[in-house]
Design an enzyme around this catalytic site. Sequence first.
Site, mmCIF file in Angstrom:
data_model
loop_
_atom_site.group_PDB
_atom_site.id
_atom_site.type_symbol
_atom_site.label_atom_id
_atom_site.label_comp_id
_atom_site.label_asym_id
_atom_site.label_seq_id
_atom_site.Cartn_x
_atom_site.Cartn_y
_atom_site.Cartn_z
ATOM 1 C CB SER A 144 41.035 -2.001 24.867
ATOM 2 O OG SER A 144 40.180 -0.893 25.143
ATOM 3 C CE LYS A 145 37.668 -8.197 21.491
ATOM 4 N NZ LYS A 145 36.847 -9.399 21.751
ATOM 5 N NE ARG A 146 38.663 1.206 27.764
ATOM 6 C CZ ARG A 146 39.066 2.446 27.935
ATOM 7 N NH1 ARG A 146 38.296 3.440 27.536
ATOM 8 N NH2 ARG A 146 40.235 2.713 28.495
ATOM 9 C CG HIS A 147 40.335 2.696 23.078
ATOM 10 N ND1 HIS A 147 41.093 1.904 23.905
ATOM 11 C CD2 HIS A 147 40.036 3.803 23.789
ATOM 12 C CE1 HIS A 147 41.274 2.518 25.063
ATOM 13 N NE2 HIS A 147 40.635 3.668 25.022
#
Length: 481
Positions: free
Chosen positions: A255-258
């Site tokens: 995801s974006k956090r990764h």
Amino acid sequence: MASETGARMAGTSSGSTVVTRFAPSPTGYLHIGGARTALFNWLFARHHGGKALLRIEDTDRKRSTQDAIDKIIDGLDWLGLDYDAPPLFQSDRASRHAEIAYELLQRGHAYKCYATPEELEAMREEQRAKKLPLRYDRRWRDRDPSEAPAGAGYTIRLRVPEEGETVIDDAVQGRVTVRNSEIDDYILLRADGTPTYMLAVVVDDHDMGVTHVIRGDDHLNNAFRQLPIIRAMGWPEPVYAHIPLIHGTDGAKLSKRHGAVGVETYRDELGVLPEALFNYLLRLGWGHGDREEISRDEAISLFDLAGVGKSPSRFDLKKLQNLNGHYIREADDARLAQLVAERVNAGADVSLLTRAMPVLKVRAHDLNELADGARFLFAQRPLTLTDKAAELLDSNGQEILARISKMLHEQSAWNADALEAATKALAEQLGLGLGKLAQPMRAALTGTTTSPGIFDVLILLGREESLARIDAYAATAAETR
């Protein structure tokens, strides 16, 4: 069947030349997963001396944007993935897709379905109530179209075999089997005459001469739905290779956090070099022994599907940054200077940056760190000091700078060896370690407490600018001299 539009656009028959395709949907930008799929397709084609093709699957007109198309193509160009033909736009081929739907109808491999949306929703509600799979019940499969109300609209559905099973020997996943009874008679052509994704993909792959379909394993189920079309038309079956998806470091879906952001973010905001991202994506799910750093030419030579693992790979931004640091140290100084100049300021002296690169890039992990390290070169007096730098320029630091100023003004030779020898001599004279002199010098010269070696800084700034910066903070510099 065949009209001229059915001729294979790749100009090659199955089995002679390897042909791969990357087929992004321009409803978003080129993200890490898509970039890796593009890379694997490109490398496989180049390794086998084949053709790599690009198809823009823009049939979702409401969500597809020109901006996304431009960014996808720009990202691929930046990564160095070139293609052997101009991009094919799926939206231009609706008539060809419809042609095949009607041919399947004529051959008896498809049929007209007159079920209304209301009837289909009632069917699904009943299936939900009975906790059955939501699947078309084939109510029009064996009915005569004459039974339909006059003027009723229809879709064209594929007549999927009801008995037996479909087996795929996937080049990555191995043998995978699905019972045909689990595949419904899905729609090929909607009531408004537009083709569905399943039909369009199969027709385009055939017409482009695609021999190997390399894509994420979230498309594996699609292969079992697409093969019946291929077999009904008597077309050559491609080799399938479904690559495990990329996860984050915590094992969760990326995801974006990764770090699941567009490729342009890595280039523009994170300061990653294309060769570093190329290398990192290559190693996400593919390996060759313990090799970490693999050049573009080596990748073409070594890549094959046998090296693709069956388990999801994990995206680690820190590993990418470390690899990027390696490629920064290997990069041409003039090239780095051009890239960094854009990040420092519009008027940055590229020739000065080029001279500075050998000492700036030693510890940098990205272009942003290079730019941060280079800003002292173009700072205007009076310098803006960081809090830590200001602490070093207290009264004691200013007294030390006054002695340093006197020593530097007396230097006739302005080179690293002479400056280092004179500074060491002054340190011995004052009974101080060299660091006690270097720290206030660095603060006065750069406005920070981190920089390249202090003598490199003096050389890069030059005699006049170096003395002006030091004198600005040296206590009673004029009287001391």
